[in-house]
Design a protein around this motif. Structure first.
Motif, mmCIF file in Angstrom:
data_model
loop_
_atom_site.group_PDB
_atom_site.id
_atom_site.type_symbol
_atom_site.label_atom_id
_atom_site.label_comp_id
_atom_site.label_asym_id
_atom_site.label_seq_id
_atom_site.Cartn_x
_atom_site.Cartn_y
_atom_site.Cartn_z
ATOM 1 N N SER A 104 0.807 -1.225 0.000
ATOM 2 C CA SER A 104 0.000 0.000 0.000
ATOM 3 C C SER A 104 0.835 1.267 0.000
ATOM 4 O O SER A 104 0.302 2.358 0.209
ATOM 5 C CB SER A 104 -0.917 0.016 1.238
ATOM 6 N N LEU A 105 2.127 1.134 -0.243
ATOM 7 C CA LEU A 105 3.026 2.265 -0.045
ATOM 8 C C LEU A 105 3.445 2.915 -1.361
ATOM 9 O O LEU A 105 3.539 2.250 -2.394
ATOM 10 C CB LEU A 105 4.288 1.795 0.695
ATOM 11 N N ASP A 106 3.723 4.223 -1.296
ATOM 12 C CA ASP A 106 4.288 4.914 -2.439
ATOM 13 C C ASP A 106 5.747 4.514 -2.598
ATOM 14 O O ASP A 106 6.330 3.841 -1.739
ATOM 15 C CB ASP A 106 4.150 6.429 -2.284
ATOM 16 N N LEU A 107 6.353 4.933 -3.693
ATOM 17 C CA LEU A 107 7.692 4.468 -4.036
ATOM 18 C C LEU A 107 8.718 4.798 -2.940
ATOM 19 O O LEU A 107 9.523 3.938 -2.557
ATOM 20 C CB LEU A 107 8.134 5.086 -5.367
ATOM 21 N N GLY A 108 8.682 6.023 -2.443
ATOM 22 C CA GLY A 108 9.652 6.408 -1.427
ATOM 23 C C GLY A 108 9.537 5.575 -0.165
ATOM 24 O O GLY A 108 10.551 5.145 0.408
ATOM 25 N N HIS A 109 8.305 5.324 0.276
ATOM 26 C CA HIS A 109 8.119 4.540 1.499
ATOM 27 C C HIS A 109 8.360 3.043 1.252
ATOM 28 O O HIS A 109 8.720 2.316 2.175
ATOM 29 C CB HIS A 109 6.731 4.786 2.083
ATOM 30 N N GLN A 110 8.169 2.578 0.021
ATOM 31 C CA GLN A 110 8.561 1.200 -0.290
ATOM 32 C C GLN A 110 10.052 1.014 -0.041
ATOM 33 O O GLN A 110 10.481 0.049 0.598
ATOM 34 C CB GLN A 110 8.239 0.879 -1.756
ATOM 35 N N LEU A 111 10.834 1.947 -0.552
ATOM 36 C CA LEU A 111 12.281 1.855 -0.362
ATOM 37 C C LEU A 111 12.648 1.988 1.113
ATOM 38 O O LEU A 111 13.542 1.285 1.605
ATOM 39 C CB LEU A 111 12.985 2.935 -1.188
ATOM 40 N N GLN A 112 11.956 2.870 1.817
ATOM 41 C CA GLN A 112 12.234 3.051 3.243
ATOM 42 C C GLN A 112 11.993 1.752 4.011
ATOM 43 O O GLN A 112 12.821 1.341 4.841
ATOM 44 C CB GLN A 112 11.340 4.153 3.820
#
Length: 260
Positions: A169-177
């Motif tokens: 459910s995450l955007d790209l930046g938070h996926q990487l985080q």
């Protein structure tokens, strides 16, 4: 020390979901479970954690996982399900403290704040969980799990993060985080098992990959060993080409149709 499953058989409502699936995960590594929809990825994870009945052998750090007490299991591993619903209006920090209370560091309340900071939600600590977006709720639940097994190693015994689609459910930046958090946890000596849909994130972050197809583990090993053209094209029933970036040597994948 490892988290292993061998010859796992799961039958639900007289339908066989897993037929002899297997997994070997080691501390210090991110282990990804990948495969097409309906292949049995999440079912294997649920079997490993004991959420659903299964046959076969499951060991956690050398012990029969089914023989461990709930308290020992909670102190040794934290589980992030695909989705979590709360019936009462808890604040975000209260949700994270649930994980802290389940682990062995309830006397260290600052861990809850540190876990929230790790997922970039400190500014939402006093908001009600139900008022968060889907992605924020997922990160709050991850903070709860992190607080539960905050120290990756205790008394020379590794702890484990078990994550079911942690970036869905995450955007790209938070996926990487989130994937960076998983990798950092493993590098500090803990173990991570994650059900993954994104094969490119898997290629970047996984040390060990298990490919599930039709309820069976068809391959286990490194990214290079498992994520091959033939294996992925067969499992996902579409042409897939595995590429290597010329400068970094990193693996990335493209369906053939996207490469045209």
């Amino acid at each position: 020390m490892s988290y292993t499953a061998a010859n796992i058989l799961v039958e639900i409502n007289r339908r066989v979901i897993l037929t002899g699936a297997a997994l070997t995960a080691r501390p210090g590594q991110v282990t990804a479970i990948v495969g097409p929809n309906g292949s049995g990825k999440s079912t294997l994870l649920k079997a490993i954690i004991g959420e659903i009945p299964s046959r076969g052998e499951i060991t956690l750090n050398g012990c029969d996982a089914r023989a461990l007490s709930l308290g020992d299991l909670a102190a040794t591993r934290g589980v992030l399900p695909q989705a979590s619903a709360l019936a009462f209006p808890f604040t975000v920090i209260e949700v994270v403290r649930m994980g802290l209370a389940a682990g062995r560091h309830a006397a260290r309340p600052q861990i809850a704040d540190q876990a929230l900071a790790a997922v970039d939600l400190s500014h939402h600590a006093q908001r009600y969980f139900q008022d968060l977006s889907g992605g924020e709720q997922q990160r709050a639940q991850l903070a709860r799990v992190l607080a539960q097994v905050w120290e990756p190693v205790e008394a020379d015994t590794p702890r484990w993060l078990l994550l079911d689609e942690p970036v869905s459910s995450l955007d790209l930046g938070h996926q990487l985080q989130v994937m960076e958090l998983a990798r950092a946890y493993a590098r500090r000596g803990g173990g991570v098992i994650a059900v993954m849909h994104d094969l490119n994130l898997t290629a970047i972050y996984a040390d060990h990959v298990a490919l599930i197809h039709n309820g069976q583990t068809v391959a286990q090993g490194t990214v290079a060993d498992v994520l091959t053209d033939d294996r992925l094209s067969t499992a996902f029933d579409c042409p897939v080409h595995v590429n290597i970036a010329p400068e970094s040597g990193a693996t990335f994948l493209l369906p053939h149709a996207s490469a045209l």
